[in-house]
Design an enzyme around this catalytic site. Structure first.
Site, short mmCIF file in Angstrom:
data_model
loop_
_atom_site.label_atom_id
_atom_site.label_comp_id
_atom_site.label_asym_id
_atom_site.label_seq_id
_atom_site.Cartn_x
_atom_site.Cartn_y
_atom_site.Cartn_z
CB CYS A 2 -0.87 0.04 1.23
SG CYS A 2 -1.88 -1.42 1.43
NE ARG A 27 4.80 1.51 -1.19
CZ ARG A 27 5.71 1.57 -0.22
NH1 ARG A 27 6.81 2.24 -0.42
NH2 ARG A 27 5.52 0.98 0.92
CD1 TRP A 75 -0.19 -5.78 -3.46
CD2 TRP A 75 -0.25 -6.61 -1.38
NE1 TRP A 75 0.31 -7.07 -3.49
CE2 TRP A 75 0.28 -7.59 -2.24
CE3 TRP A 75 -0.37 -6.90 -0.03
CZ2 TRP A 75 0.70 -8.85 -1.79
CZ3 TRP A 75 0.03 -8.15 0.43
CH2 TRP A 75 0.56 -9.11 -0.45
CG ASN A 101 0.40 2.25 3.73
OD1 ASN A 101 -0.65 2.24 3.11
ND2 ASN A 101 1.52 2.77 3.26
N GLY A 102 -0.54 -0.96 6.80
CA GLY A 102 -0.27 -1.77 7.99
C GLY A 102 -1.46 -2.66 8.27
CD GLU A 490 18.01 -13.08 -6.83
OE1 GLU A 490 17.26 -13.32 -5.87
OE2 GLU A 490 17.89 -12.05 -7.53
CE LYS A 494 14.56 -11.58 -8.41
NZ LYS A 494 15.21 -10.88 -7.33
CD GLU A 497 10.26 -11.35 -7.71
OE1 GLU A 497 11.47 -11.16 -7.53
OE2 GLU A 497 9.40 -10.78 -7.04
CG HIS A 513 20.17 -36.38 -0.84
ND1 HIS A 513 20.56 -37.56 -0.25
CD2 HIS A 513 21.32 -35.69 -1.07
CE1 HIS A 513 21.88 -37.57 -0.10
NE2 HIS A 513 22.36 -36.44 -0.60
CE LYS A 612 11.79 -2.69 -5.23
NZ LYS A 612 12.62 -3.79 -5.74
O1 M6R Z 1 13.19 -4.56 0.71
P1 M6R Z 1 13.73 -5.89 1.06
O2 M6R Z 1 15.08 -6.16 0.49
O3 M6R Z 1 13.69 -6.17 2.54
O4 M6R Z 1 12.73 -6.93 0.40
C1 M6R Z 1 12.85 -8.30 0.65
C2 M6R Z 1 12.00 -9.09 -0.32
O5 M6R Z 1 10.65 -8.76 -0.17
C3 M6R Z 1 12.41 -8.87 -1.78
O6 M6R Z 1 13.76 -9.14 -1.98
C4 M6R Z 1 11.58 -9.78 -2.69
O7 M6R Z 1 11.88 -11.12 -2.45
C5 M6R Z 1 11.82 -9.40 -4.16
N1 M6R Z 1 10.57 -9.14 -4.82
C6 M6R Z 1 12.55 -10.45 -4.91
O8 M6R Z 1 12.84 -10.05 -6.20
#
Ligand code: M6R
Length: 617
Positions: A2, A27, A75, A101-102, A490, A494, A497, A513, A612
């Site tokens: 949000c 965001r 959001w 927000n929250g 990673e 990526k 997502e 395993h 974000k």
């Molecule tokens: O702002 P931050 O680095 O704490 O965010 C952590 C994760 O939410 C962030 O890295 C998320 O996994 C990304 N969307 C991955 O690309």
């Protein structure tokens, strides 16, 4: 997640709020809304599901007057994605308007009480209880028997609330005022010649003000034209935010722009920090704790998502080069653990935004326990950077795409710098420090070399997702060992997502395993196998996959011709020190995810269901 923006001043609020909301779009959100008071006692209240850009033309014909207003991108957490659940929320009489927000954790209990008292709710959200609580307290007199001001009613309402909030409140009874409050959810107030822009993210303030005040937890601010009243008076600070970074320029997507900025992210992270002749690095943010570093016996690295993979890579660096026992955990798990701590434990928190709710909660818990806390952060002035005992900025510049790319590279670079900084205060020899420092100094050029391969990577990406009877592959393994095991995770995250394809990153040694059971011609494996200390072991894992007719896409070191016999496709990265290979190996994986996602027509900058900055637990 949000986003909030509010305006109090002499200008028309709507264009400012609209610009702010558009800047907050990155965001991630599913609905949005505005409330603006005009001078005749009227209100413009507009809430919609969908993207602001789609509705912008509808606003053109409207006469939206008013110099005090607030807006929000939602959001969804509590309550479905509907117009009624979009913010601002209001009380029974539609006199009080709240953007938030929250999460209000005890909203169910509060809502039942309010309903029993006769309040009528029009949404399923937790936020709406705030509007009704404020309504209730505004109707009651204060202890002196006087009519309560809006800020007093907000204060009373917040006493009953459990959870987190960054919120703005407007009331028709005091139409020139916005009351702002925060607890564990950021709010900043931009100050510009008697006008105020309050927002949850500096990106929304940047075009309108260059000085800001950070609101503190439990603090309530009262904003009226020409006056900002804070509980603890303080002067605004210069906002360190480069507005133009938030532009896409000639790139089609922020994600591609940010991947192309990865060499610059390394350059910026190392700038002015390498002392080659002494084999040392200079990290001003750690100077205040320099004397304590040699006594650290164990490190705990805590983060979420991509930052967690940086933490996992950092663990190998700190153990191998600083000689410190290191463990890592996801912030969402760590905050509920009972870790074994000593006075010589230090905890490193890694976060691009510095506002991730779980990471902040874990940080606060460690502070309560007296542990030395160190932040690795991108966002200057974020909660994490202000609350840790010491820290290192990764200096990657604003990252707008939801997928974290250049910040991951910046985090790895900062962790490499920190392992030299820590190492040199302990047992690391000057020659070893110098080797790492010198290799770091050429890393931006090596990273640039990887990017030169982008069209080759694009072709491979298209082949994998579009080929094969026009269907392409829908499942991928990513494997790596040691420093590149977190990079495998990673790469998989990526891809997931951005493209919505199924991908998993595992340690090469783990394949046999259980996971090998899935391998066939339709389930390719991306093997990160640079020429390092575990290369031979990776080759064995690749053979295991091939023996089961699995396809291999290898990320290998330039000059390795042997790998071509084992892999269907190869992406080469330049040779560097083993501890720095993750930085180079991550770049083609970011490109691969980007090109696969765009080939499938995905909204790469704002993938579905994601935000974000994850500011709720
Ligand atoms: O702002 P931050 O680095 O704490 O965010 C952590 C994760 O939410 C962030 O890295 C998320 O996994 C990304 N969307 C991955 O690309």
């Amino acid at each position: 997640m949000c986003g909030i923006i509010g305006y109090v001043g002499k200008k028309q609020a709507f264009p400012i709020l609209l610009t702010g909301l558009k800047r907050l779009e990155y965001r991630g959100y599913d609905s949005y809304g505005f409330s603006i008071f005009d001078e005749k006692g009227g209100i413009f209240l507009n809430k919609k599901v969908g993207k602001i850009s789609e509705a912008e033309k509808d606003f053109l014909g409207m006469d939206i007057q008013g110099t005090v207003g607030q807006a929000h991108t939602r959001w969804a957490t509590t309550g479905k994605v509907t117009e009624a659940n979009a913010h601002p929320h209001f009380d029974c009489a539609k006199e009080i308007f709240v953007v938030h927000n929250g999460i209000i954790e005890n909203y169910g209990e509060l809502k039942n009480k309010l309903i029993n008292e006769g309040h009528q709710f029009s949404s399923e959200t937790d936020t709406e209880v705030l509007a009704h609580l404020i309504e209730k307290f505004l109707k009651e007199k204060n202890k002196k028997g006087e009519k309560r001001k809006l800020e007093e009613a907000v204060k009373e309402a917040l006493k009953l609330v459990k959870g987190t909030y960054g919120l703005l409140v407007m009331s028709k009874s005091e139409p020139e005022k916005i009351v702002a409050a925060r607890l564990s959810s950021p709010l900043l107030i931009g100050v510009n010649n008697g006008e105020y822009i309050v927002a949850s993210d500096p990106i929304a303030i940047a075009p309108f003000a260059s000085n800001i005040v950070y609101l503190n937890d439990y603090e309530i601010a009262v904003i009226t034209p020409g006056n900002l009243s804070l509980e603890k008076e303080r002067a605004p600070e210069k906002m360190e935010y480069e507005s133009e970074e938030a532009e896409k320029g000639s790139y089609e997507h922020f994600m591609l722009k940010e991947i192309m900025e990865e060499p610059a992210a390394i350059e910026s992270a190392i700038k002015g920090r390498l002392i080659s002749q002494d084999g040392e690095v200079k990290l001003g943010g750690l100077d205040s704790i320099a004397g304590r570093i040699k006594d650290i016996q164990n490190l705990i690295l805590v983060a979420c998502g991509t930052a967690n993979y940086a933490a996992r890579t950092g663990k190998y660096m700190f153990e191998e080069y600083a000689g410190i026992s290191a463990e890592t955990d996801l912030a969402s798990e760590f905050r509920y653990r009972k870790p074994i701590l000593s006075k010589n434990t230090a905890a490193i928190f890694i976060s691009q935004s510095g506002e991730t709710a779980d990471t902040l909660a874990a940080l606060r818990e460690m502070k309560r326990k007296g542990v030395l806390t160190i932040g690795v952060t991108n966002a200057i002035g974020s909660s994490q950077s202000r609350e840790t005992d010491a820290g290192v900025y990764i200096r990657s510049g604003s990252e707008i795409a939801v997928a974290s790319t250049k910040a991951f590279i910046g985090q790895l670079t900062a962790l490499a710098l920190m392992s030299v900084y820590f190492g040199r205060k302990r047992e690391m020899a000057m020659v070893m420090g110098k080797r790492i420092v010198d290799e770091l100094s050429v890393l931006p050029d090596l990273a640039q070399k990887v990017l030169k391969n982008s069209s080759h990577i694009e072709q491979i990406a298209k082949k994998y997702v579009l080929a094969g009877e026009g269907k392409g592959f829908r499942n991928f393994w990513f494997i790596g060992r040691k420093y590149n095991y977190p990079v495998a995770m990673e790469g998989a995250l990526k891809l997931k997502e951005c493209s919505y394809l199924h991908a998993e990153g595992i340690a090469g040694g783990e394949l046999k395993h259980g996971s090998l059971a899935l391998i066939d011609e339709q389930f390719p494996t991306v093997a990160i196998c640079p020429s390092d200390s575990v290369y031979e072991k990776m080759v064995s894992n690749i053979e295991e996959v091939r023996a089961r007719k699995g396809r291999i896409l290898a990320i290998a070191t330039e000059g390795n011709e042997e790998i071509k016999k084992l892999a269907e496709d190869v992406i080469y990265i330049p040779k560097t020190l083993e501890m720095l290979t993750p930085i180079l190996a991550a770049i083609p994986l970011h490109l691969l995810a980007y090109y696969m996602a765009t080939a499938l027509g995905r909204d790469v900058d704002r993938p579905r269901n994601l935000a974000k900055s994850v500011t709720v637990e």
